[in-house]
Design a protein around this motif. Structure first.
Motif, PDB file in Angstrom:
ATOM      1  N   THR A  33       0.858  -1.181   0.000  1.00 61.96           N
ATOM      2  CA  THR A  33       0.000   0.000   0.000  1.00 61.96           C
ATOM      3  C   THR A  33       0.895   1.233   0.000  1.00 61.96           C
ATOM      4  N   CYS A  34       0.839   1.999  -1.066  1.00 63.32           N
ATOM      5  CA  CYS A  34       1.648   3.208  -1.196  1.00 63.32           C
ATOM      6  C   CYS A  34       0.871   4.383  -0.596  1.00 63.32           C
ATOM      7  N   LEU A  35       1.452   5.044   0.391  1.00 65.54           N
ATOM      8  CA  LEU A  35       0.785   6.173   1.019  1.00 65.54           C
ATOM      9  C   LEU A  35       1.568   7.453   0.732  1.00 65.54           C
ATOM     10  N   GLN A  36       0.912   8.370   0.025  1.00 68.56           N
ATOM     11  CA  GLN A  36       1.509   9.655  -0.338  1.00 68.56           C
ATOM     12  C   GLN A  36       0.715  10.758   0.344  1.00 68.56           C
ATOM     13  N   ALA A  37       1.379  11.549   1.171  1.00 67.41           N
ATOM     14  CA  ALA A  37       0.699  12.588   1.947  1.00 67.41           C
ATOM     15  C   ALA A  37       1.258  13.960   1.613  1.00 67.41           C
ATOM     16  N   ILE A  38       0.362  14.930   1.469  1.00 70.57           N
ATOM     17  CA  ILE A  38       0.746  16.340   1.300  1.00 70.57           C
ATOM     18  C   ILE A  38       0.114  17.128   2.427  1.00 70.57           C
ATOM     19  N   SER A  39       0.926  17.974   3.069  1.00 66.68           N
ATOM     20  CA  SER A  39       0.440  18.719   4.225  1.00 66.68           C
ATOM     21  C   SER A  39       0.378  20.209   3.929  1.00 66.68           C
ATOM     22  N   TYR A  40      -0.709  20.844   4.386  1.00 72.43           N
ATOM     23  CA  TYR A  40      -0.807  22.298   4.366  1.00 72.43           C
ATOM     24  C   TYR A  40      -0.024  22.923   5.523  1.00 72.43           C
ATOM     25  N   ASP A  41       0.231  22.134   6.546  1.00 77.46           N
ATOM     26  CA  ASP A  41       0.780  22.685   7.784  1.00 77.46           C
ATOM     27  C   ASP A  41       2.156  23.302   7.614  1.00 77.46           C
ATOM     28  N   ILE A  42       2.902  22.868   6.596  1.00 77.93           N
ATOM     29  CA  ILE A  42       4.263  23.374   6.441  1.00 77.93           C
ATOM     30  C   ILE A  42       4.277  24.854   6.110  1.00 77.93           C
ATOM     31  N   PHE A  43       3.150  25.410   5.668  1.00 77.19           N
ATOM     32  CA  PHE A  43       3.115  26.825   5.314  1.00 77.19           C
ATOM     33  C   PHE A  43       2.570  27.715   6.435  1.00 77.19           C
ATOM     34  N   THR A  44       1.972  27.123   7.438  1.00 72.98           N
ATOM     35  CA  THR A  44       1.212  27.898   8.417  1.00 72.98           C
ATOM     36  C   THR A  44       2.021  28.926   9.211  1.00 72.98           C
ATOM     37  N   PRO A  45       3.197  28.586   9.782  1.00 72.39           N
ATOM     38  CA  PRO A  45       3.842  29.538  10.698  1.00 72.39           C
ATOM     39  C   PRO A  45       4.172  30.888  10.091  1.00 72.39           C
ATOM     40  N   GLY A  46       4.740  30.933   8.893  1.00 72.34           N
ATOM     41  CA  GLY A  46       5.166  32.214   8.334  1.00 72.34           C
ATOM     42  C   GLY A  46       4.339  32.690   7.172  1.00 72.34           C
ATOM     43  N   ASP A  47       3.156  32.141   7.012  1.00 75.07           N
ATOM     44  CA  ASP A  47       2.340  32.468   5.841  1.00 75.07           C
ATOM     45  C   ASP A  47       0.954  32.903   6.304  1.00 75.07           C
ATOM     46  N   VAL A  48       0.907  34.050   6.956  1.00 74.16           N
ATOM     47  CA  VAL A  48      -0.323  34.506   7.610  1.00 74.16           C
ATOM     48  C   VAL A  48      -1.466  34.638   6.618  1.00 74.16           C
ATOM     49  N   TYR A  49      -1.208  35.136   5.432  1.00 69.33           N
ATOM     50  CA  TYR A  49      -2.274  35.389   4.466  1.00 69.33           C
ATOM     51  C   TYR A  49      -2.443  34.269   3.439  1.00 69.33           C
ATOM     52  N   GLY A  50      -1.647  33.241   3.561  1.00 69.88           N
ATOM     53  CA  GLY A  50      -1.805  32.096   2.675  1.00 69.88           C
ATOM     54  C   GLY A  50      -1.248  32.296   1.290  1.00 69.88           C
ATOM     55  N   ALA A  51      -0.482  33.356   1.055  1.00 64.90           N
ATOM     56  CA  ALA A  51       0.017  33.627  -0.289  1.00 64.90           C
ATOM     57  C   ALA A  51       1.023  32.574  -0.735  1.00 64.90           C
ATOM     58  N   ALA A  52       1.950  32.238   0.156  1.00 63.70           N
ATOM     59  CA  ALA A  52       2.959  31.238  -0.205  1.00 63.70           C
ATOM     60  C   ALA A  52       2.305  29.886  -0.448  1.00 63.70           C
ATOM     61  N   MET A  53       1.306  29.550   0.392  1.00 61.26           N
ATOM     62  CA  MET A  53       0.614  28.277   0.219  1.00 61.26           C
ATOM     63  C   MET A  53      -0.107  28.230  -1.113  1.00 61.26           C
ATOM     64  N   ALA A  54      -0.791  29.309  -1.458  1.00 54.40           N
ATOM     65  CA  ALA A  54      -1.534  29.353  -2.717  1.00 54.40           C
ATOM     66  C   ALA A  54      -0.608  29.208  -3.919  1.00 54.40           C
ATOM     67  N   ALA A  55       0.580  29.799  -3.819  1.00 52.23           N
ATOM     68  CA  ALA A  55       1.518  29.721  -4.933  1.00 52.23           C
ATOM     69  C   ALA A  55       2.206  28.372  -5.020  1.00 52.23           C
ATOM     70  N   ALA A  56       2.495  27.778  -3.863  1.00 51.13           N
ATOM     71  CA  ALA A  56       3.294  26.552  -3.849  1.00 51.13           C
ATOM     72  C   ALA A  56       2.482  25.282  -4.047  1.00 51.13           C
ATOM     73  N   LEU A  57       1.228  25.262  -3.574  1.00 49.73           N
ATOM     74  CA  LEU A  57       0.463  24.018  -3.624  1.00 49.73           C
ATOM     75  C   LEU A  57       0.290  23.443  -5.032  1.00 49.73           C
ATOM     76  N   PRO A  58       0.005  24.266  -6.055  1.00 49.14           N
ATOM     77  CA  PRO A  58      -0.099  23.674  -7.393  1.00 49.14           C
ATOM     78  C   PRO A  58       1.190  22.992  -7.832  1.00 49.14           C
ATOM     79  N   VAL A  59       2.322  23.584  -7.481  1.00 49.08           N
ATOM     80  CA  VAL A  59       3.605  22.977  -7.832  1.00 49.08           C
ATOM     81  C   VAL A  59       3.801  21.666  -7.075  1.00 49.08           C
ATOM     82  N   ILE A  60       3.457  21.671  -5.773  1.00 45.67           N
ATOM     83  CA  ILE A  60       3.594  20.462  -4.967  1.00 45.67           C
ATOM     84  C   ILE A  60       2.684  19.358  -5.504  1.00 45.67           C
ATOM     85  N   ARG A  61       1.453  19.730  -5.866  1.00 39.11           N
ATOM     86  CA  ARG A  61       0.520  18.738  -6.415  1.00 39.11           C
ATOM     87  C   ARG A  61       1.045  18.173  -7.726  1.00 39.11           C
TER      88      ARG A  61
END
Length: 271
Positions: A33-61
């Protein structure tokens, strides 16, 4: 090992643990069983407005999908049954949630975001909380010979007994099993269970073993165990994990911690 849970990640050690998972699955008629996990949590501490998360998630996906496609192409030609679980969340928690019906969880040694310096926090979390033994595979591993000699690190603790029991199906395939204890002298660290009890347990399952007491080398217990395994050309070390208080392990560096900093061969751990 009929049900093998494999952590999918893009770390350098992944090809090695995929190969080891395939080798074990072939020899035991197991399922991966191959388990692949992606976490939003890695962006939380320094990304108050979610800009870095919004930009990075498509690349990560996209990277995750590309990795999945490449692995699925490889698995399609391996002749081993498998399935794929893609989940959001922290990898450690998702692996723990998926572990109750796994016979084995396979991880890499340095999945800690530290460039491989020091033991993996992911391994520590999963070993302590998962309902299955954990196999840590170093990136240098090219394959896994299930019929090769194997070494069980025995200190008479409940953890070493749990590891012995968890590794039973692999030990049954080994051409030679060594039950090794490290001589540390007298004191409160004495064995709760003598090595003869471990040998007797193995014999009830049709597994012969050699009991050896190894003097502790100058480098410490971890180095002594690895040297003993190398000398016997072992493919695996089996050991109980975090036998002392976890805080003491983290502060002072226990055997488990040292063994996971840069393992030389696969290590099966159980707590």
């Amino acid at each position: 090992m009929k049900s093998i849970l494999l952590h999918i990640d893009q770390d350098a050690a992944f090809p090695a643990r995929l190969q080891v998972a395939l080798d074990i699955a072939r020899e035991t008629n197991g399922h991966i069983t191959c388990l692949q996990a992606i976490s939003y949590d890695i962006f939380t501490p320094g990304d108050v407005y979610g800009a870095a998360m919004a930009a990075a998630l498509p690349v990560i996906r996209d990277n995750a999908e590309a990795q999945r496609a490449a692995i699925e192409r490889e698995l399609a030609h391996e002749g081993v049954p498998w399935d794929w679980h893609f989940v959001y969340g922290m990898a450690g928690q998702r692996l723990i949630e998926a572990s109750p019906l796994a016979d084995l969880v396979i991880l890499g040694p340095a999945e800690n975001g530290m460039g491989g310096r020091g033991p993996s926090s992911l391994v520590g979390e999963v070993v302590l909380k998962a309902r299955a033994p954990v196999l840590v595979v170093p990136g240098e591993a090219k394959s896994f010979d299930i019929g090769a000699p194997m070494l069980v690190a025995w200190n008479g603790s409940a953890e070493s007994a749990h590891a012995l029991r968890a590794a039973l199906s692999l030990l049954a395939c080994s051409c030679k099993v060594t039950l090794a204890s490290i001589a540390e002298g007298e004191g409160p660290g004495g064995f709760d269970l003598p090595s003869t009890e471990g040998a007797r347990y193995l014999s009830r399952h049709g597994i012969d073993c050699e009991m050896v007491a190894i003097p502790r080398g100058e480098g410490g217990i971890a180095e002594t165990l690895e040297a003993a395994a190398r000398m016997r050309e072992c493919s695996l070390i089996v050991m109980g994990a975090y036998g002392h208080a976890r805080l003491a392990e983290l502060l002072f560096g226990g055997v488990t911690r040292k063994m996971l900093s840069a393992p030389e061969l696969p290590i099966l751990l159980a707590h």
